[in-house]
Design an enzyme around this catalytic site. Structure first.
Site, PDB file in Angstrom:
ATOM      1  N   TYR A 142      -0.691   2.182  -0.214  1.00  0.00           N
ATOM      2  CA  TYR A 142      -2.003   1.545  -0.149  1.00  0.00           C
ATOM      3  C   TYR A 142      -2.958   2.293   0.778  1.00  0.00           C
ATOM      4  O   TYR A 142      -4.175   2.188   0.645  1.00  0.00           O
ATOM      5  CB  TYR A 142      -1.886   0.096   0.324  1.00  0.00           C
ATOM      6  CG  TYR A 142      -1.248  -0.850  -0.668  1.00  0.00           C
ATOM      7  CD1 TYR A 142      -0.947  -0.444  -1.962  1.00  0.00           C
ATOM      8  CD2 TYR A 142      -0.939  -2.152  -0.318  1.00  0.00           C
ATOM      9  CE1 TYR A 142      -0.359  -1.306  -2.867  1.00  0.00           C
ATOM     10  CE2 TYR A 142      -0.348  -3.035  -1.217  1.00  0.00           C
ATOM     11  CZ  TYR A 142      -0.050  -2.597  -2.489  1.00  0.00           C
ATOM     12  OH  TYR A 142       0.523  -3.452  -3.383  1.00  0.00           O
ATOM     13  N   LYS A 189      14.185   2.383  -2.018  1.00  0.00           N
ATOM     14  CA  LYS A 189      14.537   3.067  -3.267  1.00  0.00           C
ATOM     15  C   LYS A 189      15.008   4.476  -2.890  1.00  0.00           C
ATOM     16  O   LYS A 189      14.487   5.492  -3.337  1.00  0.00           O
ATOM     17  CB  LYS A 189      13.321   3.107  -4.210  1.00  0.00           C
ATOM     18  CG  LYS A 189      13.644   3.534  -5.640  1.00  0.00           C
ATOM     19  CD  LYS A 189      14.565   2.579  -6.353  1.00  0.00           C
ATOM     20  CE  LYS A 189      14.768   3.032  -7.815  1.00  0.00           C
ATOM     21  NZ  LYS A 189      15.852   2.280  -8.461  1.00  0.00           N
ATOM     22  N   ASP A 245       4.817  -6.341  -1.207  1.00  0.00           N
ATOM     23  CA  ASP A 245       3.755  -7.052  -1.915  1.00  0.00           C
ATOM     24  C   ASP A 245       4.301  -7.706  -3.179  1.00  0.00           C
ATOM     25  O   ASP A 245       4.038  -8.878  -3.470  1.00  0.00           O
ATOM     26  CB  ASP A 245       2.636  -6.054  -2.260  1.00  0.00           C
ATOM     27  CG  ASP A 245       1.353  -6.738  -2.696  1.00  0.00           C
ATOM     28  OD1 ASP A 245       1.318  -7.984  -2.743  1.00  0.00           O
ATOM     29  OD2 ASP A 245       0.381  -6.031  -3.002  1.00  0.00           O
TER      30      ASP A 245
END
Length: 351
Positions: A142, A189, A245
């Protein structure tokens, strides 16, 4: 205690739910002999309309000089539906987080006994769920470099993290786990992303500082699956901005409505408290929005000041309202639905 609280109602249903949180907070302040000085300020689309900027300098000054921020919601369809818009309400939220240093988003997910059968998940899967996500809030994709090339035909968004950013978020996660079930899950991840490998190795290096905490490492896709299968297997979860999020919105439906879950965004100096839901523009002015999440965010605010009894008074009132069916249409399930203002009035009168 005298509290100076910045009040950012924002857009859509934000002003309506904030009004109810103010009513309830004022009732608590009266009961426990506190004084609250509310300091309203503009943000989001409302601020763009007024001054052309979603997080004006004046708003920042009010927030930075307050003891806490109580926040509603931002967003408006006219910006959502215009990909070419240069100024957007959400930019104000990102700017506010960055300028106030709000790097840790605390999002609890818990169930209410009276609402177990209103969840889209089976009762036996969700009963006893009480977990907390800590989402890193000022780094990652972001905030990374973004743009277009090849005459607009190619777009890019860079995800960047520093070890220090991971450490400060993980520290809060370990400390929170020590006050709860002493279980911490690092969500990443790491099989694909280099930033996730940094997250994992950083948290692994911190394990020895918290020998009582049982630490697990899970890929984000596996956590997305397990949240709807065995949510009560989790205690505290830490993760980066984008993953957090998405996962926290998924977790929110466990309780039965996004209108129920509060959150806090914390830094080193100030906390911001807000419902996890958005501005819900379709409901603006209809007196149907569920104010419980915003009211419970106010409870988190009092508790962050160390005022545990005050927070409990709010939580008890919310639980009592849910048990008695004093709820808005999202929870009425064909029964009597109360308006946003009516729910706020009931809560404040029963504290």
């Amino acid at each position: 205690m005298k509290l100076n609280i910045a009040l950012l109602a924002g857009d859509g249903i934000g002003p309506e739910v904030i009004d109810q949180a103010v009513k309830v907070s004022d009732a608590v302040a009266k009961k426990f002999n506190h004084e609250i000085n509310w300091r309203p300020a503009l943000t989001g689309a409302a601020a763009i309309d007024a001054v052309g900027e979603p997080y004006p300098d004046e708003t920042h000054e009010i927030c930075a000089s307050s003891d806490a921020v109580l926040f509603g919601a931002i967003g408006h369809p006219r910006f959502d539906n215009d990909p070419s818009a240069k100024v957007r309400p959400e930019q104000g939220l990102l700017k506010m987080r960055k300028k106030l240093g709000l790097f840790a988003n605390v999002r609890p997910t818990f169930t209410f006994p009276s609402l177990l059968d209103k969840s889209p998940l089976k009762r036996e899967r969700i009963e006893g769920t009480d977990l907390v996500f800590l989402r890193e809030l000022t780094g990652g994709i972001y905030f990374g470099e973004k743009g277009r090339r090849d005459e607009g035909e190619t777009a890019f968004d860079n995800c960047v993290y520093t070890r220090a950013e991971v450490q400060r978020l993980a520290k809060k996660g370990f400390e929170l786990a020590m006050t709860r079930g002493k279980k911490l899950c690092c969500v990443d991840k790491a099989n694909v992303l280099e930033t996730s490998r940094l997250w994992r190795e950083t948290v692994q290096a911190m394990e020895k500082e918290y020998p009582e905490v049982e630490v697990s490492y899970e890929f984000v896709d596996a956590v997305a699956m397990r949240l709807v299968q065995w949510p009560n297997s989790y205690d505290v979860l830490i993760t980066e901005n984008l993953f957090g999020d998405i996962l926290t919105d998924e977790a929110s439906v466990i309780s039965g409505s996004m209108g129920l879950m509060p959150s806090a965004s914390l830094g080193s100096n100030i906390g911001l408290f807000e419902p996890i839901h958005g501005s819900y523009p379709q409901a603006t002015g209809l007196n149907i929005a569920n104010p419980m999440a915003t009211v419970l965010s106010a409870a988190m605010m009092f508790e962050n000041f160390g005022l545990q009894e005050e927070g409990k008074a709010i939580r008890d009132a919310v639980n009592s309202a849910l048990n008695k069916g004093i709820v808005t249409e999202d929870l009425a399930d064909g029964g009597k639905a109360f308006g946003t203002n009516e729910v706020g009035d009931w809560l404040s009168q029963n504290i």
